[in-house]
Design a protein around this motif. Sequence first.
Motif, PDB file in Angstrom:
ATOM      1  N   LEU A 101      -2.407  12.727   0.224  1.00 47.73           N
ATOM      2  CA  LEU A 101      -3.828  12.547  -0.029  1.00 47.73           C
ATOM      3  C   LEU A 101      -4.451  13.824  -0.605  1.00 47.73           C
ATOM      4  O   LEU A 101      -5.254  13.778  -1.544  1.00 47.73           O
ATOM      5  CB  LEU A 101      -4.533  12.155   1.267  1.00 47.73           C
ATOM      6  N   ASN A 102      -4.071  14.989  -0.054  1.00 45.00           N
ATOM      7  CA  ASN A 102      -4.579  16.270  -0.581  1.00 45.00           C
ATOM      8  C   ASN A 102      -4.179  16.473  -2.033  1.00 45.00           C
ATOM      9  O   ASN A 102      -4.966  16.950  -2.861  1.00 45.00           O
ATOM     10  CB  ASN A 102      -4.061  17.438   0.271  1.00 45.00           C
ATOM     11  N   ASP A 103      -2.925  16.135  -2.352  1.00 52.46           N
ATOM     12  CA  ASP A 103      -2.445  16.276  -3.730  1.00 52.46           C
ATOM     13  C   ASP A 103      -3.237  15.372  -4.674  1.00 52.46           C
ATOM     14  O   ASP A 103      -3.616  15.762  -5.790  1.00 52.46           O
ATOM     15  CB  ASP A 103      -0.955  15.933  -3.776  1.00 52.46           C
ATOM     16  N   HIS A 104      -3.534  14.161  -4.215  1.00 53.15           N
ATOM     17  CA  HIS A 104      -4.313  13.224  -5.020  1.00 53.15           C
ATOM     18  C   HIS A 104      -5.721  13.774  -5.294  1.00 53.15           C
ATOM     19  O   HIS A 104      -6.220  13.742  -6.433  1.00 53.15           O
ATOM     20  CB  HIS A 104      -4.395  11.884  -4.298  1.00 53.15           C
ATOM     21  N   LEU A 105      -6.376  14.310  -4.259  1.00 49.45           N
ATOM     22  CA  LEU A 105      -7.726  14.846  -4.414  1.00 49.45           C
ATOM     23  C   LEU A 105      -7.741  16.073  -5.317  1.00 49.45           C
ATOM     24  O   LEU A 105      -8.679  16.278  -6.101  1.00 49.45           O
ATOM     25  CB  LEU A 105      -8.305  15.185  -3.039  1.00 49.45           C
ATOM     26  N   THR A 106      -6.692  16.897  -5.202  1.00 41.80           N
ATOM     27  CA  THR A 106      -6.621  18.096  -6.048  1.00 41.80           C
ATOM     28  C   THR A 106      -6.526  17.716  -7.527  1.00 41.80           C
ATOM     29  O   THR A 106      -7.215  18.284  -8.387  1.00 41.80           O
ATOM     30  CB  THR A 106      -5.414  18.950  -5.656  1.00 41.80           C
ATOM     31  N   LYS A 107      -5.661  16.761  -7.851  1.00 40.57           N
ATOM     32  CA  LYS A 107      -5.517  16.329  -9.239  1.00 40.57           C
ATOM     33  C   LYS A 107      -6.811  15.698  -9.763  1.00 40.57           C
ATOM     34  O   LYS A 107      -7.207  15.914 -10.910  1.00 40.57           O
ATOM     35  CB  LYS A 107      -4.364  15.332  -9.361  1.00 40.57           C
ATOM     36  N   ARG A 108      -7.484  14.917  -8.917  1.00 43.77           N
ATOM     37  CA  ARG A 108      -8.733  14.309  -9.348  1.00 43.77           C
ATOM     38  C   ARG A 108      -9.799  15.377  -9.611  1.00 43.77           C
ATOM     39  O   ARG A 108     -10.604  15.266 -10.555  1.00 43.77           O
ATOM     40  CB  ARG A 108      -9.204  13.316  -8.284  1.00 43.77           C
ATOM     41  N   ALA A 109      -9.802  16.425  -8.823  1.00 43.33           N
ATOM     42  CA  ALA A 109     -10.761  17.515  -9.036  1.00 43.33           C
ATOM     43  C   ALA A 109     -10.469  18.239 -10.347  1.00 43.33           C
ATOM     44  O   ALA A 109     -11.396  18.643 -11.078  1.00 43.33           O
ATOM     45  CB  ALA A 109     -10.705  18.491  -7.863  1.00 43.33           C
ATOM     46  N   GLU A 110      -9.176  18.413 -10.682  1.00 42.06           N
ATOM     47  CA  GLU A 110      -8.804  19.052 -11.947  1.00 42.06           C
ATOM     48  C   GLU A 110      -9.274  18.210 -13.138  1.00 42.06           C
ATOM     49  O   GLU A 110      -9.788  18.749 -14.139  1.00 42.06           O
ATOM     50  CB  GLU A 110      -7.294  19.247 -12.010  1.00 42.06           C
ATOM     51  N   ILE A 111      -9.105  16.892 -13.017  1.00 40.92           N
ATOM     52  CA  ILE A 111      -9.558  16.012 -14.106  1.00 40.92           C
ATOM     53  C   ILE A 111     -11.073  16.109 -14.271  1.00 40.92           C
ATOM     54  O   ILE A 111     -11.598  16.187 -15.392  1.00 40.92           O
ATOM     55  CB  ILE A 111      -9.132  14.560 -13.823  1.00 40.92           C
ATOM     56  N   ALA A 112     -11.805  16.128 -13.168  1.00 39.89           N
ATOM     57  CA  ALA A 112     -13.268  16.232 -13.234  1.00 39.89           C
ATOM     58  C   ALA A 112     -13.690  17.556 -13.871  1.00 39.89           C
ATOM     59  O   ALA A 112     -14.624  17.607 -14.685  1.00 39.89           O
ATOM     60  CB  ALA A 112     -13.857  16.103 -11.829  1.00 39.89           C
ATOM     61  N   THR A 113     -12.982  18.638 -13.510  1.00 41.04           N
ATOM     62  CA  THR A 113     -13.309  19.952 -14.089  1.00 41.04           C
ATOM     63  C   THR A 113     -13.072  19.957 -15.590  1.00 41.04           C
ATOM     64  O   THR A 113     -13.888  20.467 -16.385  1.00 41.04           O
ATOM     65  CB  THR A 113     -12.455  21.050 -13.431  1.00 41.04           C
ATOM     66  N   ASN A 114     -11.934  19.394 -16.001  1.00 44.31           N
ATOM     67  CA  ASN A 114     -11.635  19.310 -17.433  1.00 44.31           C
ATOM     68  C   ASN A 114     -12.680  18.477 -18.183  1.00 44.31           C
ATOM     69  O   ASN A 114     -13.090  18.809 -19.302  1.00 44.31           O
ATOM     70  CB  ASN A 114     -10.251  18.703 -17.652  1.00 44.31           C
ATOM     71  N   SER A 115     -13.119  17.385 -17.578  1.00 44.52           N
ATOM     72  CA  SER A 115     -14.126  16.531 -18.221  1.00 44.52           C
ATOM     73  C   SER A 115     -15.442  17.273 -18.400  1.00 44.52           C
ATOM     74  O   SER A 115     -16.093  17.180 -19.441  1.00 44.52           O
ATOM     75  CB  SER A 115     -14.350  15.263 -17.391  1.00 44.52           C
TER      76      SER A 115
END
Length: 701
Positions: free
Chosen positions: A237-251
Amino acid sequence: VGHITRELKERGSHIDSSIENVVLIGSSSVDDIKHDLEEEAALHKVLNKKAGVKFCEGILTANKDYFNENYRGWQNNADLLKPWIDANLRFLRSEKVGIVKSAILHLDEEAPHVHFVSVPVSDVILGNRYGSKTVNRMSYNAMFSDSMQHIAECRKLGTTSTKTKLGRLQTLYAESVESLDLERGVTSSVKHITPARFRKMLGNKIDLTKPNFSLEEPSVFSYKKTHFENVAMVEKLNDHLTKRAEIATNSVNALRIKNQILSEKIQSQEKTIMQLTSTIEDQAAVLRENKDFISSSRLLSREAVIESFGYSKSTYEDYNFDKKFNAIDFVKHVEKCDFNRALILISEHFPNYAALSAAQSETVLKSFEKKINNKSSNYNNNYNNSDEELIKFKSEISLFDFARARGFSSRSQSVTGKSSVTMSDGQTKIVVSRKNGNDVFFDVKNSSIRGSIIDFCKHYFDQNLGEVRKTLRAFISKDVKQVNKLKTPTILTESKSDFTDKTLDFYALKSCEGSKYLAKRGVQIVEDEIRVDVKGNVCFPHYQSSGAISGWEVKGEGFKGFSSGGKKGFGLIETGAGESIVISESMLDALSYAQLHTTTVGACVSTGGGIGEDQLQMLVKEVLDRNRPVLIATDNDVFGDELAARLQSLIPRAKRARPSMKDWNDVLQSSLKIVMTDTLLSTEVSTHRKKVKSSETRIHP
């Protein structure tokens, strides 16, 4: 300039700071360069002070592959570039890009290039009614800019390299370096990117495209049987949230960069609009100064233009000669150019003709046409068709008498001594006045139709110059007294009263047709004496005893007043429907009363609000001279009663028409609302309107 001299602190990775650049012209100091530019600019007059552009910057260079192949090793030995440098210096000193005050050779980037700054001074053709001349003026637009319309037309035709200023300049530069095996660049579809934006893109690692991977959504978290299973689930779950945060930052970063790009585009568009506005102002200034040349250029005949330009029939076979020939439009069509370019071409092919006034141009044109057509003159042998004869016509013939002899009439039969007179033949309305000792006119409905008695004959009788001469010779040889049934010729005088004659200014305003203000007020009467200013306000003229317009009432939404610099007289608008004269405080109320009583009112008179004793005497004299029934339709208030009493004491036959509401425009609007909301049959509506009118209008002796 700081970037050119490399005095700016910020330097990108594309610049090798260890390499020294070479000063070719001027100084390497920003302050010295600015001083040289300002000093040079002070020596020259500016064509358009509103343009705001004083200096221009440019770059001379070529593809980096060209330098690497032809001047191998230039990075370590700048002397190898001497042939290329010398060719560029010759071009800069030719003043084709203005007077260059700074030129620096940059060797610290991928390809060598010369940065230059110049004062844009060029030859400009200026003209007025006395002629034209070529002068030196400082103007960026005159040297480098074309109108957006002209550029778009050239792009469509593929003639940007030959028909635009920058295109011709690039061709000249290519010719100056042709001996160095350099060829002129061709049109590219690549869009311009600013250096700052380009460097941001190079240094940015973010992919602006949408991420091309997707995340597997975890199932609803639930406790497992063992501790290890629970730890694994939490890590997933932590790995999933981390990747989603990276995508949001890139956007977010991608959106920020896109916003920067849009901001730069907006700034570029604003700059383009400013340059376009400046170009339009420059062109407008040139057009104003060359208006006489423009007017006379249109008179050139078809044969004269074709002969002088050397056109073959195939070049103009698609031109429509059925309409009236206009030399400027013809040259625009054949040369595929804009208005300014056509004028320049005409001035080049008719150099002597361009320097003459309109009257002189007509004489030159006739002699040129005679030579082209090989025809002899049919004019009266007693005259030599000289300019002196035209001057005699203008100074000795009364335009008022000439117009009267050809069906025009004025409201007043006695006009001698007046500064301006309005005349009409039932269809056309003109204003005749006196200027510089000669009678002149202008058309009320089309103010571009104006001029002397010569122009009057051309416009209204469709005569050429020869026919005009014959007509005026016949008129001047007759007894003017007999032709016009006057004791003496009518002579207008130039205004020297205590007011300014604003007749010409008033009729220069737009027609009132389609006025939103009048429509909202319910007034449907449309006359030439009602005009609209640039703000949409309705204007009603005020006259003096001489018949000249001295100002006008101004009515708008929530606004009323009198024209700036004007003087009150009496407002007057002829409706011509009946015999009575209606007098009101404002012309809007007088027109409202006239619309409610269309069969009885023939003239509307207004005081324009409060009225002085001189103004009152002037108004009363105008009304008494007409010897017609008079109705006083002032407001239903104390001031309206006082004004009505003053008028009735001076005009004994006048009757009072008191409105049932505040004023007669309120009555008009009320009657229109009743008609619009009534749902009865048309006969019942008609009966109801009669009742409304009878209850609203009370006339007292």
